[in-house]
Design a protein around this motif. Structure first.
Motif, PDB file in Angstrom:
ATOM      1  N   ALA A  23      34.560  36.309  38.539  1.00  0.00           N
ATOM      2  CA  ALA A  23      34.042  37.332  39.156  1.00  0.00           C
ATOM      3  C   ALA A  23      35.090  38.612  39.220  1.00  0.00           C
ATOM      4  O   ALA A  23      36.426  38.116  39.175  1.00  0.00           O
ATOM      5  CB  ALA A  23      33.783  36.912  40.802  1.00  0.00           C
ATOM      6  N   ARG A  24      34.747  39.733  39.330  1.00  0.00           N
ATOM      7  CA  ARG A  24      35.547  40.799  39.280  1.00  0.00           C
ATOM      8  C   ARG A  24      35.614  41.245  40.643  1.00  0.00           C
ATOM      9  O   ARG A  24      34.657  41.199  41.419  1.00  0.00           O
ATOM     10  CB  ARG A  24      35.245  41.878  38.334  1.00  0.00           C
ATOM     11  N   ALA A  25      36.807  41.619  41.306  1.00  0.00           N
ATOM     12  CA  ALA A  25      37.032  41.950  42.657  1.00  0.00           C
ATOM     13  C   ALA A  25      36.166  43.221  42.778  1.00  0.00           C
ATOM     14  O   ALA A  25      36.255  44.160  41.932  1.00  0.00           O
ATOM     15  CB  ALA A  25      38.401  41.978  43.089  1.00  0.00           C
ATOM     16  N   ALA A  26      35.617  43.460  43.945  1.00  0.00           N
ATOM     17  CA  ALA A  26      34.982  44.752  44.243  1.00  0.00           C
ATOM     18  C   ALA A  26      36.098  45.863  44.689  1.00  0.00           C
ATOM     19  O   ALA A  26      37.132  45.484  45.137  1.00  0.00           O
ATOM     20  CB  ALA A  26      33.838  44.649  45.472  1.00  0.00           C
ATOM     21  N   VAL A  27      35.672  47.119  44.627  1.00  0.00           N
ATOM     22  CA  VAL A  27      36.535  48.130  45.020  1.00  0.00           C
ATOM     23  C   VAL A  27      35.924  48.855  46.342  1.00  0.00           C
ATOM     24  O   VAL A  27      34.737  49.093  46.220  1.00  0.00           O
ATOM     25  CB  VAL A  27      36.955  48.980  43.827  1.00  0.00           C
ATOM     26  N   TYR A  28      36.613  48.867  47.257  1.00  0.00           N
ATOM     27  CA  TYR A  28      35.975  49.416  48.548  1.00  0.00           C
ATOM     28  C   TYR A  28      36.953  51.007  48.689  1.00  0.00           C
ATOM     29  O   TYR A  28      38.186  50.818  48.658  1.00  0.00           O
ATOM     30  CB  TYR A  28      36.355  48.557  49.749  1.00  0.00           C
ATOM     31  N   THR A  29      36.137  52.073  49.217  1.00  0.00           N
ATOM     32  CA  THR A  29      36.627  53.101  49.557  1.00  0.00           C
ATOM     33  C   THR A  29      36.356  53.672  51.016  1.00  0.00           C
ATOM     34  O   THR A  29      36.875  54.739  51.318  1.00  0.00           O
ATOM     35  CB  THR A  29      36.282  54.194  48.425  1.00  0.00           C
ATOM     36  N   ASN A  30      36.205  52.777  51.882  1.00  0.00           N
ATOM     37  CA  ASN A  30      35.687  53.140  53.015  1.00  0.00           C
ATOM     38  C   ASN A  30      37.107  53.332  53.960  1.00  0.00           C
ATOM     39  O   ASN A  30      36.914  54.001  55.153  1.00  0.00           O
ATOM     40  CB  ASN A  30      34.735  52.269  53.812  1.00  0.00           C
ATOM     41  N   GLY A  31      38.277  52.658  53.723  1.00  0.00           N
ATOM     42  CA  GLY A  31      39.315  52.830  54.560  1.00  0.00           C
ATOM     43  C   GLY A  31      40.186  51.464  54.177  1.00  0.00           C
ATOM     44  O   GLY A  31      39.850  50.434  53.524  1.00  0.00           O
ATOM     45  N   SER A  32      41.257  51.403  55.054  1.00  0.00           N
ATOM     46  CA  SER A  32      42.120  50.157  55.091  1.00  0.00           C
ATOM     47  C   SER A  32      42.743  49.909  56.518  1.00  0.00           C
ATOM     48  O   SER A  32      42.823  50.755  57.039  1.00  0.00           O
ATOM     49  CB  SER A  32      43.292  50.188  53.949  1.00  0.00           C
ATOM     50  N   ALA A  33      43.162  48.674  56.430  1.00  0.00           N
ATOM     51  CA  ALA A  33      44.028  48.407  57.620  1.00  0.00           C
ATOM     52  C   ALA A  33      45.169  47.226  57.518  1.00  0.00           C
ATOM     53  O   ALA A  33      44.991  46.756  56.207  1.00  0.00           O
ATOM     54  CB  ALA A  33      43.158  47.566  58.718  1.00  0.00           C
ATOM     55  N   THR A  34      46.089  47.394  58.103  1.00  0.00           N
ATOM     56  CA  THR A  34      47.338  46.503  57.707  1.00  0.00           C
ATOM     57  C   THR A  34      47.714  45.636  58.944  1.00  0.00           C
ATOM     58  O   THR A  34      47.239  45.993  60.004  1.00  0.00           O
ATOM     59  CB  THR A  34      48.588  47.468  57.368  1.00  0.00           C
ATOM     60  N   ALA A  35      48.430  44.698  58.791  1.00  0.00           N
ATOM     61  CA  ALA A  35      49.151  43.758  59.716  1.00  0.00           C
ATOM     62  C   ALA A  35      50.483  43.033  59.088  1.00  0.00           C
ATOM     63  O   ALA A  35      50.576  43.112  57.754  1.00  0.00           O
ATOM     64  CB  ALA A  35      48.177  42.634  59.733  1.00  0.00           C
ATOM     65  N   GLN A  36      51.294  42.834  59.997  1.00  0.00           N
ATOM     66  CA  GLN A  36      52.712  42.382  59.660  1.00  0.00           C
ATOM     67  C   GLN A  36      52.622  40.934  59.763  1.00  0.00           C
ATOM     68  O   GLN A  36      51.970  40.419  60.720  1.00  0.00           O
ATOM     69  CB  GLN A  36      53.619  42.935  60.761  1.00  0.00           C
ATOM     70  N   MET A  37      53.277  40.265  58.681  1.00  0.00           N
ATOM     71  CA  MET A  37      53.145  38.751  58.704  1.00  0.00           C
ATOM     72  C   MET A  37      54.885  38.417  58.526  1.00  0.00           C
ATOM     73  O   MET A  37      55.537  38.813  57.929  1.00  0.00           O
ATOM     74  CB  MET A  37      52.673  38.354  57.632  1.00  0.00           C
ATOM     75  N   ARG A  38      54.938  37.849  59.602  1.00  0.00           N
ATOM     76  CA  ARG A  38      56.483  37.328  59.561  1.00  0.00           C
ATOM     77  C   ARG A  38      56.839  36.289  59.106  1.00  0.00           C
ATOM     78  O   ARG A  38      55.950  35.094  59.000  1.00  0.00           O
ATOM     79  CB  ARG A  38      57.010  37.141  61.166  1.00  0.00           C
TER      80      ARG A  38
END
Length: 175
Positions: A23-38
């Motif tokens: 499967a090929r990964a879809a491409v999304y263009t609605n925005g993004s969010a981030t989180a910090q992983m210690r």
């Protein structure tokens, strides 16, 4: 031969249909969010110790005075970890840290030979097992350190019976 190539190609197509093509990964263009992983790794203070045997040269006939030998203690401690190395009295009854004894192995042989263990080649600093009094102090670097144990057995004018005289001394690293 053509038939086997067609059969092989058909088998490959059937496998891909049964297992699905990657499967090929879809491409999304609605925005993004981030989180910090210690990510964390804890190093606790720790040490290991190993000892080599101390073997005095064999004596034939009569000999008096001190006999010298050495052993090595290999210590590995985490960096900046302070430690003390202690040596107990050994396994021969009536041995003490200041008056250690070697005992014969043959049945009926009650003779002993006194010996000492020292932190220096001049035999000035006895090595014991009491922290703050007669242990060797050092600090870990994260790498192996080798400490020499200097031994001295005392032979008197009265030679004991022929035998192998020994004791087992326990080396402990305190950290």
């Amino acid at each position: 031969m053509n038939r086997s190539l067609v059969s092989l190609a058909f088998t490959g197509i059937v496998y891909l249909l049964a297992h699905g093509a990657p499967a090929r990964a879809a491409v999304y263009t609605n925005g993004s969010a981030t989180a910090q992983m210690r990510v964390q790794l804890t190093i606790l203070p720790g040490c290991t110790i190993a000892a080599t045997p101390m073997t005095f040269n064999a004596v034939q006939g009569s000999a008096t005075g001190p006999m010298a030998s050495t052993s090595s203690l290999t210590v590995s401690c985490t960096a900046t970890t302070g430690y003390n190395i202690g040596l107990n009295a050994g396994t021969v009854p009536n041995s003490t840290e200041t008056d250690r004894l070697l005992a014969g192995a043959l049945s009926g042989n009650t003779a002993t030979i006194p010996f000492g263990l020292y932190q220096d080649a001049g035999y000035a600093t006895p090595w014991g097992n009491t922290q703050g009094a007669n242990t060797l102090s050092d600090s870990g670097t994260g790498a192996v350190k080798v400490h020499t144990v200097y031994g001295q057995a005392m032979l008197s004018a009265t030679m004991p019976a022929p035998d192998v005289y020994s004791s087992t001394v326990t080396a402990t690293v305190y950290f």
